[in-house]
Design an enzyme around this catalytic site. Structure first.
Site, short mmCIF file in Angstrom:
data_model
loop_
_atom_site.label_atom_id
_atom_site.label_comp_id
_atom_site.label_asym_id
_atom_site.label_seq_id
_atom_site.Cartn_x
_atom_site.Cartn_y
_atom_site.Cartn_z
CD GLU A 150 -3.24 0.47 2.11
OE1 GLU A 150 -3.78 -0.65 2.01
OE2 GLU A 150 -3.51 1.27 3.00
CD GLU B 265 -2.82 1.09 -4.38
OE1 GLU B 265 -2.82 0.32 -3.40
OE2 GLU B 265 -3.84 1.35 -5.04
CB CYS C 194 -7.24 -2.93 6.21
SG CYS C 194 -5.81 -2.02 5.76
CB SER D 98 -5.39 0.96 -1.22
OG SER D 98 -4.51 -0.12 -1.42
CE LYS E 85 -10.62 -8.11 7.96
NZ LYS E 85 -9.83 -7.61 6.82
CD GLU F 5 -11.61 -8.84 3.31
OE1 GLU F 5 -11.39 -9.32 4.44
OE2 GLU F 5 -10.97 -7.88 2.86
CD GLU G 20 -14.59 -9.26 -5.77
OE1 GLU G 20 -15.63 -9.89 -6.03
OE2 GLU G 20 -14.50 -8.47 -4.83
CB CYS H 126 -9.58 -4.09 14.05
SG CYS H 126 -9.30 -3.62 12.35
#
Lengths: 385, 593
Positions: B281, B284, B307, B327, B366, B369, B374, B523
């Site tokens: 990141e 990037e 994230c 990102s 999560k 996710e 993907e 988190c």
């Protein structure tokens, strides 16, 4: 006590409302409010809060914007007097709102119109347009808009009404704060019943004395009643407050009246044995106007079941005592009727109804047990057998 | 402005409190506990369950303690006969509409209604059963919604609207039919829900719980043909202790021991891929800055972290026009998955088809996710099962492992080595701090100019934080950044994120890099963390996270030796071809209902 009921004609009397306003606008806010306080006028929606005090509280608030709301969400079963007032004397309602606006310092008024009364919209809008022109001539800055309800009974509760006006779900708010300090959009708001506003206008016209001379110490003036049920003369009647129920039944009953439900579904059921000792007024049984007469052909179980079905559906559902309590009262009398629960279960339910009265968030849940308790107390055998 | 003091009496004891204090808070000051259900410290007042009613001298009705401000001379009784009777009846009423299958319930032992019932109940079912019949909504891979357990306190609705600005949950219908539902009663997976799970953290019953995969994970562990590896997110190591009544605590070593005792074949660390995220990141960001400043390309800035899967889904629904700003880096969990099934599988000579990757996360999003189409960079489902901190707690209990008596153990190698920069991912501002520690040093060759590497301006619980770092005396290859003031912002909780995004969209705020975490406090306050949650608890978890960072030997991601090794032998360059295949992803707009 006089044995005749006294008919009055203040609400529907044709008056020069602009003349009343013009004269009132020359007086001070305090003078207007003091007259209303002095008259003893109490809210005609049913709760009976002293109108003048409400106006005073709103007036005393400092704010860049204040509001007047006319509560025309007439949803109490058996009440239909506001519809009639808005049909016959709409300009007096508007003038009452302007008077309240002047007295409290509000420049904006709203009529919260019951959804089922939308048929009044064209005529009411036209009256408002004309009224706005009239106010321009009086050089008074006050505008009125109509806000249509969507059919929820609970939106007649003043804070739920404001939530609804704000585009939110119609759920009562916590009080305090009260609307006079934080109402519509968080601004000081005086919210009054249709009839109350007309009486306030008439008090401005006549002075407080004439009004005060009518009725009793606790219940000054007159009141518009919606008479329905087993009666040969159903309709709208303006009567002096403080009469006994016996006199009322003698006038309106069909000769076989066994009970009268005073104040609609949220009101009290009085049985024949108590007619004589029951005063219609704030010292006795207050009412927003609904008087339903029942004769001996009626099943009190069915009547109570109807009311409870109504509350089970019309509770907003947010607070526990009202949401679940109404279901329990309904299911409970059905269970007793069917013999699933013993008759003594009614005592358990009466304890529950006490909790509903004490702990519900708003007037809906606090008053939903009224028909339950009064019908159980007077007609227990009809519920059980 | 100093507040007026109000004097009142509660149960005959005098107390003086600030004006505006509620009766509930005033009673707490006198150590009188008043039971509550709809009240939550993180949320606005509702006053709708009515369990907290108290008696007020001179008042006929019983006011709700949580919703009623104190007034001068008030006399309150919190446990009078009237109060007790009303409270008992109200709890009975709630039980009459609640599906009280406590012995089977995931929340048993944590359920606030159960607790209130235990305190007040006489044991007899007074009222008739008015439970609603409904199907449990298991459409979402993250959240299970069971209306039959709902007590209509609306904490979830307030969480979803007030804390998160998502408004997937709302009150619908009225009276006996009143319920908490979604747009047109659609299944949870078909609406704007971000799966953040904050509603779960605040649901007093089990009406909203995570979809739990405990049995599936045990089955995988028991299956001799499966090689089961587990990864642990930063925030779990300071909160798992709460599942054992130990409070927020640094318990990384015990966490590792417990996982090994549960039978996982290898115990690895998401912190490793957190370090890797910084490399990817950070690169990037620097690439985007170069493209913007040197090549004059129209690249999307500010760049925003990716994230937090709740945040990603929020953007896809609410700000689909700003997806290019995100990102392209996968989250640390999803970087771990494909690496485990490629790089790691190769190193330990395992067939990835027989590998099962389990992750222990502070997060419910999560789970969603991991299910995204993907997320199959390895050719397999990269992460097979995601467990919350709570589910892991349950597994440890079930396995009879006495957590507090465990010795500390270390993560397995490889994919187990990490730095202090990785562990602070768990707290709001942590990704930003970790990124700055590395990016600044890459560009200037010097450490960030903050004492002991602690970048204090990005820490703390303020909803939106801003920090600017002046870049000076850069290495020659970064000359285009000389004198640039790198502007950053950090938001946690989606309501704050939304405010920040609106400012970015209308151009009133100018940043280069933005960190967003969907959950309040980051988190550590995740939707999969132990219940209860409140600011005090989250602050303690954050303090433990930063302590963990300070105790680490290495505190900068680029100095993690395993990171150096993986780039040398496998990935070659941050943002390189293999990284692109395994570690980066893309986003797509979603409907807004």
């Amino acid at each position: 006590m006089d044995n005749k009921i006294k008919k009055v004609d203040l609400i529907f009397e044709k008056v020069d409302y602009l003349d009343i306003l013009e004269k009132s606008f020359k007086r001070t806010q305090d003078e207007i409010i003091l007259d209303v306080i002095d008259s003893g006028l109490r809210g005609r929606g049913g709760a009976g809060f002293p109108t003048g005090l409400k106006w005073k509280f709103a007036k005393n608030e400092e704010a860049d914007q204040k509001y007047v709301i006319c509560n025309a969400d007439e949803g109490e079963p058996g009440t239909f007097k506001d519809r009639e007032i808005l049909t016959q004397s709409p300009e007096k309602v508007l003038a009452g709102m302007a008077l309240c606006g002047m007295a409290t310092g509000a420049s904006k008024g709203y009529i919260y119109l019951r959804g089922e009364y939308n048929f009044l919209l064209p005529s009411l809008s036209a009256t408002i347009n004309k009224f706005h022109e009239d106010l321009k001539e009086l050089n008074f800055d006050f505008t009125i808009e109509i806000n249509s309800g969507s059919g929820a009974y609970v939106c007649g509760e003043e804070t739920a009404l404001m939530e609804s006006m704000e585009g939110k779900r119609g759920e009562p708010r916590n009080k305090p704060p009260f609307p006079t300090s934080s109402g519509y959009l968080g601004k000081p708001t005086s919210i009054n019943n249709v009839e109350t506003l007309v009486f306030a206008l008439m008090i401005a016209k006549e002075g407080p004395t004439k009004f005060k001379e009518m009725g009793t110490f606790d219940s000054r003036g007159s009141k518009v009643f919606s008479v329905s049920g087993d009666t040969p003369t159903a309709g709208i009647f303006e009567l002096e407050l403080g009469m006994s129920l016996e006199n009322f039944v003698n006038e309106f009953g069909d000769g076989d009246t066994k009970a009268v439900q005073i104040g609609g579904a949220a009101g009290f059921c009085v049985s024949r044995k108590d007619f004589k000792d029951t005063v219609i007024g704030f010292e006795g049984i207050p009412t927003g106007g609904s008087m339903m007469l029942f004769n001996s052909t009626r099943s009190m179980f069915n009547i109570l079941k109807d009311y409870l079905e109504f509350f089970e559906e019309e509770s907003c559902g947010q607070c526990t005592p009202c949401r679940v309590g109404c279901q329990q009262l309904l299911k409970g009398i059905e269970a007793v009727k069917k013999g699933v629960k013993p008759p003594a279960y009614l005592d358990e339910l009466q304890k529950l109804s006490e909790t509903m009265k004490l702990a519900s968030k708003c007037g809906l849940g606090q008053s939903a047990p009224n028909p339950f308790n009064s019908i159980i107390n007077n007609f227990r055998e009809e519920i059980i057998y | 402005m100093s507040k007026y003091k109000v004097s009142l009496k509660i149960n005959n004891l005098p107390v003086s409190v600030d004006e505006g204090t509620t009766i509930l808070e005033a009673a707490r000051q006198l150590n009188f506990k008043i039971p509550t259900l709809c009240h939550h410290d993180d949320l606005c007042v509702a006053g709708n369950c009515r369990v907290c009613v108290v008696e007020q001298e001179g008042s006929r009705a019983l006011p709700a303690a949580c919703a009623t401000p104190v007034s001068e001379g008030m006399e309150i009784r919190t446990n009078s006969m009237k109060v007790r009777q009303a409270r008992k009846n109200i709890i009975e009423l709630l039980l009459s509409e609640h599906n009280a299958d406590c012995t089977k319930c995931f929340k048993s032992g944590y359920c606030e209604l159960q607790e209130a019932a235990n305190e007040y109940r006489t044991g007899d079912h007074v009222y008739l059963d008015v439970r609603s019949q409904n199907e449990v909504d298991i459409s979402s891979p993250s959240i299970e919604k069971d209306d039959s357990k709902c007590i209509r306190c609306q904490r979830c609705v307030r969480t979803c609207t007030q804390l998160q600005s998502v408004s997937a949950l709302a009150v619908t219908h009225k009276g006996k039919d009143m319920k908490i539902s979604t747009f047109l009663d659609k299944p949870m997976n078909d609406v704007v829900c971000t799966n953040c799970g904050q509603c779960i953290n605040r649901c007093p019953t089990a009406s909203l719980v995570e979809r739990n995969y405990i049995d599936q994970v045990f089955d995988a562990i028991y299956d001799p043909k499966k090689f089961v590896v587990v990864q642990t997110a930063p925030a779990t190591r300071v909160a798992i202790s709460e599942e054992f009544g130990l409070g927020p605590n640094r318990s990384t070593g015990k966490l590792v021991s417990a996982l090994r005792r549960l039978g996982f074949d290898k115990v690895l660390d998401t912190d490793f891929t957190a370090d890797l995220t910084i490399m990817e990141e950070g690169t990037e960001l620097l690439t985007r800055l170069k493209e913007a400043l040197v090549d004059g390309k129209d690249v999307a800035l500010p760049m925003m972290t990716s994230c937090s899967p709740g945040w990603i889904k929020f953007q896809e629904h609410i700000f689909p026009d700003m997806l290019d700003n995100l990102s392209t880096c996968k989250s640390p969990q999803q970087m771990f998955g494909p690496l485990a099934k490629t790089y790691y599988a190769e190193k330990i000579n395992k067939n990835p088809a027989e590998m099962v990757v389990v992750s222990i996360m502070p997060c419910t999003a999560k789970k969603y996710e991991a299910d995204r189409p993907e997320m199959r960079g390895s050719g397999y489902k990269d992460v097979d099962f995601v467990l919350t901190t709570r589910e892991l707690g349950r597994m440890i209990h079930q396995a009879g492992i006495e957590f507090d008596k465990l010795d500390d153990e270390k993560y397995d190698s490889i994919l187990g080595e990490s730095t202090g920069a990785a562990v602070i991912f768990g707290a709001t501002g942590g990704v930003m701090e970790a990124a700055l520690r590395t990016a600044y040093e890459i560009v200037t060759g010097r450490e960030v100019p903050f004492a002991n590497l602690n970048i204090k301006p990005v820490r703390g619980m303020e909803g939106i934080k801003e920090a600017a770092v002046k870049i000076k005396d850069v290495k020659p290859e970064w000359s285009f950044l000389e004198g640039v003031e790198l502007k950053t912002a950090i938001a946690h909780g989606l309501t704050n994120a939304k405010k920040l995004m609106e400012k970015v969209r209308d151009g009133s705020a100018n940043y280069h890099f933005i960190e967003v975490m969907a959950c309040p406090s980051g988190c550590i306050g995740g939707g999969g963390q132990p219940i209860p949650t409140n600011m005090e608890i989250r602050k303690k978890r954050a303090a433990a996270i930063y302590e963990e960072d300070e105790k680490m030997a290495v505190r900068k991601s680029h100095e993690n030796p395993e990171i150096t090794a993986i780039y040398e032998s496998f990935l070659h360059n941050p943002g390189g071809h293999r990284s692109h295949d395994l570690l980066h992803t893309h986003y797509s707009p979603k409907k807004r209902y």
